[in-house]
Write an enzyme that holds these catalytic residues in place. Structure first.
Site, PDB file in Angstrom:
ATOM      1  N   GLU A 163       0.582  -1.117  -0.058  1.00 12.84           N
ATOM      2  CA  GLU A 163       0.106   0.020  -0.072  1.00 12.84           C
ATOM      3  C   GLU A 163       0.863   1.220  -0.006  1.00 12.84           C
ATOM      4  O   GLU A 163       0.567   2.103  -0.711  1.00 12.84           O
ATOM      5  CB  GLU A 163      -0.969   0.050   0.951  1.00 12.84           C
ATOM      6  CG  GLU A 163      -2.228  -0.880   1.367  1.00 12.84           C
ATOM      7  CD  GLU A 163      -1.669  -2.577   1.365  1.00 12.84           C
ATOM      8  OE1 GLU A 163      -2.833  -3.164   0.994  1.00 12.84           O
ATOM      9  OE2 GLU A 163      -0.829  -2.598   1.722  1.00 12.84           O
ATOM     10  N   HIS A 207     -10.728  -5.975   9.913  1.00 12.11           N
ATOM     11  CA  HIS A 207     -11.438  -5.613   8.476  1.00 12.11           C
ATOM     12  C   HIS A 207     -12.583  -4.869   8.870  1.00 12.11           C
ATOM     13  O   HIS A 207     -13.506  -4.868   7.913  1.00 12.11           O
ATOM     14  CB  HIS A 207     -11.683  -7.010   7.785  1.00 12.11           C
ATOM     15  CG  HIS A 207     -10.508  -7.704   7.258  1.00 12.11           C
ATOM     16  ND1 HIS A 207      -9.627  -8.233   7.799  1.00 12.11           N
ATOM     17  CD2 HIS A 207      -9.856  -7.743   5.848  1.00 12.11           C
ATOM     18  CE1 HIS A 207      -8.584  -8.639   6.930  1.00 12.11           C
ATOM     19  NE2 HIS A 207      -8.988  -8.521   5.717  1.00 12.11           N
TER      20      HIS A 207
END
Length: 401
Positions: free
Chosen positions: A137, A206
């Site tokens: 990322e 998540h």
């Protein structure tokens, strides 16, 4: 490798040696879109030639009346669409309109994205404009910011917004500050988007709500979509903005269905949406909690209350014009969010209302937020951490005593 990819994208979209975009092949093509004001009047607005930057967005989003969708208010003709398809439709329209728009992220290419927002774009636009990246990322976010500095308009997808914490340095020190630290020499027209929020037993890592993490970064705008209508309109507006924009999507709203206009439309990034006009209390919310609030509103109406519901939608900056007018009318405020209570969006919103409209309040502001704990995996415990409609009903009853 990153510079090679950017050079190849630049070559494909006709940049000269001074990084100036060649619009000659696109000049002459014009388009237009329908602006629908909150009073229902329609205005056809012409765009600049395709390929040029559009500085003026629609200044009036559609105010939804009780029982009607925004889309049905906006146009008599329309098509039914799921939220993730609406996001893709807005993205595809902007990629057709402007050759500088590109997408990058994990599995965004031929797989079509983890929630299928980019499905079908790679075969249409090629692997350079829809770029699959490694699981890194910080690397591909930094590459996207660099691409924006050279004149492209990248959309960076985080497979999950929690993973973008790995790119927090790039988002904060580069994305949010380069326009300032370069003395205005660089613009950073980048969109950072992806799924977040509490899903269905996705586990703590998540199920994070990171709006407040990014809200504190100077130089970045933030919006949260909640319907297919505003998802498409905000996506298009974010891509056209010269500012870095973070677009928050909720994992449980992707399959939400609504009819949206066939005509092109663009929403204002800094405008809230009046979901339900009312008189007794102002309820401010956004994203998935909009639906918990509207469920509670049905119960409240049956009990004789008339709540005003506003989807704040713009998380940074807040639309204090609409919020202030509502506070002056109802004199009571309830904030409902999925973000954490400590340092969350609700805390910032409470401070802003107290600072600007305290004289109009007849009761202290009440804020309902998620509990300050990692989201449990067990479904029953997960539900306990998030605000539920009965809590909203009880809070309004207490406020209106």
């Amino acid at each position: 490798m990153a510079s090679l990819i950017i050079q190849r994208i630049g070559a494909a979209t006709s940049f000269d040696t001074n990084n100036n975009f060649d619009r000659r092949s696109l000049s002459g093509r014009k388009s237009g879109f329908l602006v629908v004001r909150s009073d229902g009047a329609k205005i056809t607005t012409g765009l600049k030639p395709i390929g040029s930057r559009t500085h003026h967005l629609v200044t009036n989003a559609v105010a939804t009346k009780p029982g009607n969708s925004a889309a049905s208010t906006a146009s008599k003709s329309g098509h039914e669409i799921l939220l993730f398809d609406a996001l893709r439709e807005g993205l595809e329209e902007e990629m057709d309109r402007d050759a500088r728009v590109c997408v990058m992220g994990e599995d965004v290419g031929h797989y079509g994205g983890s929630y299928k927002v980019t499905k079908g774009l790679a075969p249409k636009y090629g692997d350079l404009r829809v770029l699959d990246t490694p699981i890194a990322e910080n690397a591909f976010t930094g590459m996207g910011i660099g691409a924006a500095m050279t004149g492209l308009r990248p959309i960076i997808e985080g497979m999950n917004m929690g993973f973008l914490l790995l790119a927090f340095n790039q988002i904060s020190n580069n994305c949010g500050m380069l326009h300032y630290t370069s003395g205005g020499q660089f613009k950073i027209p980048v969109v950072i988007r992806g799924p977040g929020g509490v899903g269905r037993q996705l586990g703590a890592e998540h199920s994070q709500r990171l709006e407040s993490y990014f809200q504190s970064i100077p130089g970045i705008q933030m919006v949260a979509c909640s319907t297919p209508y505003n998802a498409k309109g905000l996506m298009k507006a974010a891509i056209r903005s010269d500012n870095p924009v973070i677009l928050f999507e909720h994992v449980l709203l992707y399959n939400l269905k609504e009819t949206i206009p066939d005509e092109e439309y663009v929403l204002n990034l800094e405008e809230a949406e009046m979901v339900r006009p009312g008189q007794h209390v102002t309820i401010l919310t956004y994203s998935r909690m909009r639906y918990h609030v509207m469920q509670a509103a049905k119960t409240l109406v049956n009990k004789g209350y008339d709540p005003e519901v506003i989807d704040i939608r713009s998380l940074k900056p807040f639309d204090l014009h609409m919020i202030g007018n509502s506070v002056k009318k109802t004199h009571r405020v309830l904030i409902v969010e999925e973000c954490m209570r400590t340092g969350g969006i609700g805390a910032s919103l409470t401070a802003a209302i107290n600072e600007n409209f305290q004289d109009y309040l007849d009761a202290p502001i009440v804020c309902l937020s998620s509990q300050d704990v990692p989201t449990p995996y067990a479904g029953t415990l997960e539900e306990w951490t998030v605000v539920q409609p009965p809590q909203i009903v009880a809070a309004v009853e207490q406020l209106c005593k």
